[in-house]
Design a protein around this motif. Sequence first.
Motif, PDB file in Angstrom:
ATOM      1  N   HIS A   1     -18.642 -49.021 -28.513  1.00  0.00           N
ATOM      2  CA  HIS A   1     -19.520 -48.100 -27.792  1.00  0.00           C
ATOM      3  C   HIS A   1     -19.257 -48.159 -26.286  1.00  0.00           C
ATOM      4  CE1 HIS A   1     -23.000 -45.890 -26.467  1.00  0.00           C
ATOM      5  NE2 HIS A   1     -23.520 -46.952 -25.895  1.00  0.00           N
ATOM      6  N   THR A   2     -19.181 -49.359 -25.728  1.00  0.00           N
ATOM      7  CA  THR A   2     -18.930 -49.503 -24.298  1.00  0.00           C
ATOM      8  C   THR A   2     -17.562 -48.951 -23.923  1.00  0.00           C
ATOM      9  OG1 THR A   2     -20.366 -51.438 -24.131  1.00  0.00           O
ATOM     10  CG2 THR A   2     -18.715 -51.169 -22.414  1.00  0.00           C
TER      11      THR A   2
ATOM     12  N   GLY B   1     -25.017 -46.725 -28.964  1.00  0.00           N
ATOM     13  CA  GLY B   1     -26.056 -47.439 -28.244  1.00  0.00           C
ATOM     14  C   GLY B   1     -27.352 -47.558 -29.010  1.00  0.00           C
TER      15      GLY B   1
ATOM     16  N   ASN C   1     -17.114 -54.186 -29.091  1.00  0.00           N
ATOM     17  CA  ASN C   1     -18.030 -53.253 -28.442  1.00  0.00           C
ATOM     18  C   ASN C   1     -17.347 -51.904 -28.220  1.00  0.00           C
ATOM     19  OD1 ASN C   1     -20.165 -52.107 -27.115  1.00  0.00           O
ATOM     20  ND2 ASN C   1     -20.464 -53.812 -25.700  1.00  0.00           N
TER      21      ASN C   1
END
Length: 246
Positions: A155-156, A206, A153
């Motif tokens: 993006h996070t 996202g 992940n």
Amino acid sequence: MAPTKIPRFSDLPLNKDDPFHSAWGLYGKDDQLGTLNRLTDEVVLEAAKEIKTGVRISLNWPLDAQAETPFFARQAFHQNLYSKPPRCVNDDVWTLNTQSSSQWDGPRHFGYQQERRFYNGATLEDIHKPGSSHLGIGAWSESSIVSHTILLNYHTQRLAQTPSPTTPFPRRQRSPNAPQSRRRSTAHRHQTRRHPHHYHSLRLHGRVQQHHPRGDADDDGEKPTAPCWAGVEQSEAVLEWIWIWE
């Protein structure tokens, strides 16, 4: 069948006359599976042992996700839904380019441009012979692809940075990428250890719309620009990271 020993990335290509970093012949001169040969029954069994909750998550994109302007001017998805009176029956006819939604690229999709060869030395003529299925994904479907996927992940992790990079990638910027060092950092945060039965899914943003992937015309009326993709870094380091299992 997977070989008992995988050569080092630095030992590729296996034959000096083959294209750079190719592994042609490793699984046999007539092979059509490539590294999917490593996905043996034993490997799948080990992957199944990691199931904890049974929750299923679809990674599929809608078939009409590119309904307005498919990337690279490809054919748009079209659905023809019709009834069959007097019976209470419906049928569908779908017309689409398989690149316009979620898809697996077969080894005959994109070849070595200079050599004009595909996996194991196949030519355009080999692939375009009438009725040819050579290097298509049909060979994969005979045994299917079942394994464990790890979601990195990224993006996070980006949002956790200070300041948080929450804006979309600039339209005129070169395609953004996730370098090898950042992917390793993401994997470390999730306490991820690679195994032969792991596939990696990298979440870069996202929403797909934030990538500005379509070749839209700019505000000043210029011709449509080439798509700007977010993806992994295009480097030999990334190729080696993909090649090595552990």
